[in-house]
Design a protein around this motif. Structure first.
Motif, PDB file in Angstrom:
ATOM      1  N   ALA A   1       0.771  -1.234  -0.043  1.00 40.94           N
ATOM      2  CA  ALA A   1       0.042  -0.010  -0.100  1.00 40.94           C
ATOM      3  C   ALA A   1       1.043   1.396   0.135  1.00 40.94           C
ATOM      4  O   ALA A   1       1.906   1.513   0.701  1.00 40.94           O
ATOM      5  CB  ALA A   1      -1.044  -0.162   1.217  1.00 40.94           C
ATOM      6  N   SER A   2       0.416   2.492  -0.759  1.00 42.71           N
ATOM      7  CA  SER A   2       1.078   3.604  -0.713  1.00 42.71           C
ATOM      8  C   SER A   2       0.423   4.449   0.295  1.00 42.71           C
ATOM      9  O   SER A   2       0.643   5.894   0.067  1.00 42.71           O
ATOM     10  CB  SER A   2       0.948   4.163  -2.010  1.00 42.71           C
ATOM     11  N   TYR A   3      -0.183   4.085   1.290  1.00 40.72           N
ATOM     12  CA  TYR A   3      -0.711   5.029   2.363  1.00 40.72           C
ATOM     13  C   TYR A   3      -0.705   4.189   3.568  1.00 40.72           C
ATOM     14  O   TYR A   3      -0.601   3.134   3.661  1.00 40.72           O
ATOM     15  CB  TYR A   3      -2.071   5.135   1.744  1.00 40.72           C
ATOM     16  N   ALA A   4      -0.859   4.912   4.569  1.00 37.94           N
ATOM     17  CA  ALA A   4      -0.896   4.435   6.233  1.00 37.94           C
ATOM     18  C   ALA A   4      -2.352   4.427   6.509  1.00 37.94           C
ATOM     19  O   ALA A   4      -3.017   5.401   6.116  1.00 37.94           O
ATOM     20  CB  ALA A   4       0.200   5.273   6.946  1.00 37.94           C
ATOM     21  N   ILE A   5      -2.578   3.493   7.361  1.00 38.14           N
ATOM     22  CA  ILE A   5      -4.004   3.286   7.774  1.00 38.14           C
ATOM     23  C   ILE A   5      -3.914   3.281   9.220  1.00 38.14           C
ATOM     24  O   ILE A   5      -3.260   2.430   9.954  1.00 38.14           O
ATOM     25  CB  ILE A   5      -4.680   2.088   7.413  1.00 38.14           C
ATOM     26  N   ARG A   6      -4.915   4.186   9.811  1.00 40.79           N
ATOM     27  CA  ARG A   6      -5.271   3.993  11.377  1.00 40.79           C
ATOM     28  C   ARG A   6      -6.237   3.544  11.769  1.00 40.79           C
ATOM     29  O   ARG A   6      -7.454   4.161  11.136  1.00 40.79           O
ATOM     30  CB  ARG A   6      -4.755   5.405  12.033  1.00 40.79           C
ATOM     31  N   TYR A   7      -6.537   2.603  12.500  1.00 43.16           N
ATOM     32  CA  TYR A   7      -7.987   2.180  12.801  1.00 43.16           C
ATOM     33  C   TYR A   7      -8.439   2.731  14.319  1.00 43.16           C
ATOM     34  O   TYR A   7      -7.693   2.544  15.330  1.00 43.16           O
ATOM     35  CB  TYR A   7      -7.968   0.594  13.054  1.00 43.16           C
ATOM     36  N   VAL A   8      -9.751   2.951  14.416  1.00 48.20           N
ATOM     37  CA  VAL A   8     -10.255   3.443  15.561  1.00 48.20           C
ATOM     38  C   VAL A   8     -11.627   2.726  16.071  1.00 48.20           C
ATOM     39  O   VAL A   8     -12.369   2.513  15.196  1.00 48.20           O
ATOM     40  CB  VAL A   8     -10.616   5.031  15.441  1.00 48.20           C
ATOM     41  N   TYR A   9     -11.541   2.309  17.335  1.00 47.28           N
ATOM     42  CA  TYR A   9     -12.730   1.259  17.770  1.00 47.28           C
ATOM     43  C   TYR A   9     -13.616   2.124  18.423  1.00 47.28           C
ATOM     44  O   TYR A   9     -13.078   3.182  19.292  1.00 47.28           O
ATOM     45  CB  TYR A   9     -12.335   0.133  18.329  1.00 47.28           C
ATOM     46  N   LYS A  10     -14.907   2.002  18.392  1.00 41.66           N
ATOM     47  CA  LYS A  10     -15.747   2.927  18.772  1.00 41.66           C
ATOM     48  C   LYS A  10     -17.103   2.061  19.259  1.00 41.66           C
ATOM     49  O   LYS A  10     -17.494   1.070  18.567  1.00 41.66           O
ATOM     50  CB  LYS A  10     -16.427   4.215  18.304  1.00 41.66           C
ATOM     51  N   GLY A  11     -17.585   2.342  20.587  1.00 38.88           N
ATOM     52  CA  GLY A  11     -18.875   1.487  20.820  1.00 38.88           C
ATOM     53  C   GLY A  11     -18.710   0.362  21.758  1.00 38.88           C
ATOM     54  O   GLY A  11     -19.733  -0.490  22.066  1.00 38.88           O
ATOM     55  N   ASP A  12     -17.557   0.157  22.205  1.00 37.61           N
ATOM     56  CA  ASP A  12     -17.314  -1.031  23.175  1.00 37.61           C
ATOM     57  C   ASP A  12     -17.956  -1.007  24.683  1.00 37.61           C
ATOM     58  O   ASP A  12     -18.321  -1.864  25.151  1.00 37.61           O
ATOM     59  CB  ASP A  12     -15.879  -1.123  23.296  1.00 37.61           C
ATOM     60  N   ASN A  13     -18.368   0.174  25.146  1.00 37.17           N
ATOM     61  CA  ASN A  13     -18.825   0.564  26.460  1.00 37.17           C
ATOM     62  C   ASN A  13     -20.257   0.193  26.228  1.00 37.17           C
ATOM     63  O   ASN A  13     -21.029   0.569  25.188  1.00 37.17           O
ATOM     64  CB  ASN A  13     -18.884   1.875  26.820  1.00 37.17           C
ATOM     65  N   PRO A  14     -20.882  -0.818  27.033  1.00 36.13           N
ATOM     66  CA  PRO A  14     -22.350  -1.370  26.664  1.00 36.13           C
ATOM     67  C   PRO A  14     -23.359  -0.532  27.174  1.00 36.13           C
ATOM     68  O   PRO A  14     -24.506  -0.907  26.785  1.00 36.13           O
ATOM     69  CB  PRO A  14     -22.351  -2.787  27.253  1.00 36.13           C
ATOM     70  N   LEU A  15     -23.062   0.461  27.932  1.00 39.05           N
ATOM     71  CA  LEU A  15     -24.019   1.472  28.628  1.00 39.05           C
ATOM     72  C   LEU A  15     -24.395   2.537  27.544  1.00 39.05           C
ATOM     73  O   LEU A  15     -25.214   3.402  28.187  1.00 39.05           O
ATOM     74  CB  LEU A  15     -23.801   1.625  29.968  1.00 39.05           C
ATOM     75  N   THR A  16     -23.862   2.707  26.573  1.00 34.50           N
ATOM     76  CA  THR A  16     -23.990   3.881  25.762  1.00 34.50           C
ATOM     77  C   THR A  16     -23.927   3.945  24.430  1.00 34.50           C
ATOM     78  O   THR A  16     -22.960   3.151  24.129  1.00 34.50           O
ATOM     79  CB  THR A  16     -23.248   5.269  26.284  1.00 34.50           C
ATOM     80  N   GLU A  17     -24.856   4.495  23.713  1.00 33.99           N
ATOM     81  CA  GLU A  17     -24.666   4.355  22.253  1.00 33.99           C
ATOM     82  C   GLU A  17     -23.498   5.096  21.815  1.00 33.99           C
ATOM     83  O   GLU A  17     -23.231   6.184  22.434  1.00 33.99           O
ATOM     84  CB  GLU A  17     -25.861   4.961  21.430  1.00 33.99           C
ATOM     85  N   PHE A  18     -23.036   4.783  20.680  1.00 37.77           N
ATOM     86  CA  PHE A  18     -21.584   5.526  20.081  1.00 37.77           C
ATOM     87  C   PHE A  18     -21.871   5.739  18.582  1.00 37.77           C
ATOM     88  O   PHE A  18     -21.205   4.960  18.069  1.00 37.77           O
ATOM     89  CB  PHE A  18     -20.483   4.718  20.296  1.00 37.77           C
ATOM     90  N   PHE A  19     -22.551   6.476  18.189  1.00 40.46           N
ATOM     91  CA  PHE A  19     -22.712   6.852  16.694  1.00 40.46           C
ATOM     92  C   PHE A  19     -21.216   7.486  16.060  1.00 40.46           C
ATOM     93  O   PHE A  19     -20.598   7.127  15.303  1.00 40.46           O
ATOM     94  CB  PHE A  19     -23.814   7.818  16.385  1.00 40.46           C
ATOM     95  N   SER A  20     -21.011   8.612  16.866  1.00 37.35           N
ATOM     96  CA  SER A  20     -19.728   9.235  16.582  1.00 37.35           C
ATOM     97  C   SER A  20     -18.564   8.689  16.737  1.00 37.35           C
ATOM     98  O   SER A  20     -18.420   7.884  17.591  1.00 37.35           O
ATOM     99  CB  SER A  20     -19.828  10.797  17.429  1.00 37.35           C
ATOM    100  N   ALA A  21     -17.543   9.016  16.110  1.00 43.84           N
ATOM    101  CA  ALA A  21     -16.107   8.205  16.317  1.00 43.84           C
ATOM    102  C   ALA A  21     -15.674   9.287  17.336  1.00 43.84           C
ATOM    103  O   ALA A  21     -14.430   8.528  17.926  1.00 43.84           O
ATOM    104  CB  ALA A  21     -15.501   8.464  14.931  1.00 43.84           C
ATOM    105  N   LEU A  22     -16.025  10.305  18.003  1.00 46.92           N
ATOM    106  CA  LEU A  22     -15.387  10.994  18.782  1.00 46.92           C
ATOM    107  C   LEU A  22     -15.920  10.984  20.216  1.00 46.92           C
ATOM    108  O   LEU A  22     -15.173  11.291  21.054  1.00 46.92           O
ATOM    109  CB  LEU A  22     -15.312  12.755  18.282  1.00 46.92           C
TER     110      LEU A  22
END
Length: 263
Positions: A147-168
């Motif tokens: 690949a000619s680009y770098a990739i960073r992965y970000v995980y969201k939504g693991d906490n079971p007590l709250t919805e997590f639409f936003s990545a932030l």
């Protein structure tokens, strides 16, 4: 050399494969368009060095947004797409299997923001086949390709007590869990780029809520932001970028709302 960031929100198989539990109409075509866009923007002659940030919706069974978290007086779980309100829980129509006091507090906080709580089909369960990213989205996805680009992965939504639409940040922040509050490190990193392109799934949920937090917590980023409408698929076919208040506000702050052949 200038730096470009392409943020791809939740390009996972549950959203982008016809066999996924929450398939987004037209997602297959959008995946192809994102791949072609990355191919074009990572050519050697391009004046930008491109980095990709991929967010991943990441749940466990029993998450607050999934049927297993809730039961009615008969012990039945709600069907997907059921709306559960504060009044429903207060009247006993629905209750949490795990923590009903928190369910009441959660719905109260959510409704104060003018939002509602939707039950979704079980999706993006950590470790499952359809939690994985649709690799067709990357140009050099063949085995052994470089690949000619770098990739960073970000995980969201693991906490079971709250919805997590936003990545932030979560829909309802929980003081005891800092990861539910604004991810300032991620937002500041996004702001280090000269150009930021927003793509992914879905225009009316996770992309929209990520954009809302960008506007609210880092408005200066808007002057660098390019919202590529043809690289973002909505869940609801009637969704209109030009009429949505979050996208309108982003444009007012300086973001470009366009399609790829326009910019």
């Amino acid at each position: 050399m200038k730096k470009r960031l392409v943020i791809i929100i939740d390009p996972q198989l549950d959203f982008t494969s016809p066999k996924g539990s929450l398939y987004v109409p037209g997602a297959g075509e959008t995946v192809d368009k994102i791949r072609f866009y990355i191919e074009d923007k990572t050519k050697k002659a391009n004046p930008y060095l491109t980095t990709i940030c991929v967010t991943m919706d990441s749940h466990r069974p029993g998450h607050i947004s999934l049927p297993q978290f809730w039961v009615n007086e008969k012990g039945e779980h709600p069907n997907p797409f059921t709306r559960i309100t504060l009044k429903d829980v207060e009247k006993g129509k629905w209750r949490s299997v795990f923590n009903n006091d928190w369910a009441i507090s959660y719905l109260e906080a959510l409704e104060k923001k003018g939002k509602s709580h939707t039950i979704w089909p079980e999706h993006c369960i950590i470790g499952s086949t359809y939690w994985k990213v649709n690799t067709k989205i990357f140009p050099n996805s063949k085995k052994g390709a470089i690949a000619s680009y770098a990739i960073r992965y970000v995980y969201k939504g693991d906490n079971p007590l709250t919805e997590f639409f936003s990545a932030l940040k979560a829909e309802v922040e929980i003081e005891a869990f800092p990861e539910t509050s604004i991810n300032r490190e991620l937002l500041d990193w996004w702001n280090t780029f000269d150009e930021v392109v927003l793509a992914g799934f879905c225009a009316d949920y996770c992309v929209k809520e990520t954009l809302r937090d960008m506007v609210d917590y880092c408005p200066e980023l808007m002057k660098k932001l390019i919202i590529q409408k043809d690289l973002i698929a909505p869940l609801n076919k009637d969704f209109d970028f030009e009429e949505d208040e979050v996208y309108i506000k982003a444009v007012e702050k300086g973001a470009k709302l366009c399609i790829t052949n326009q910019f």
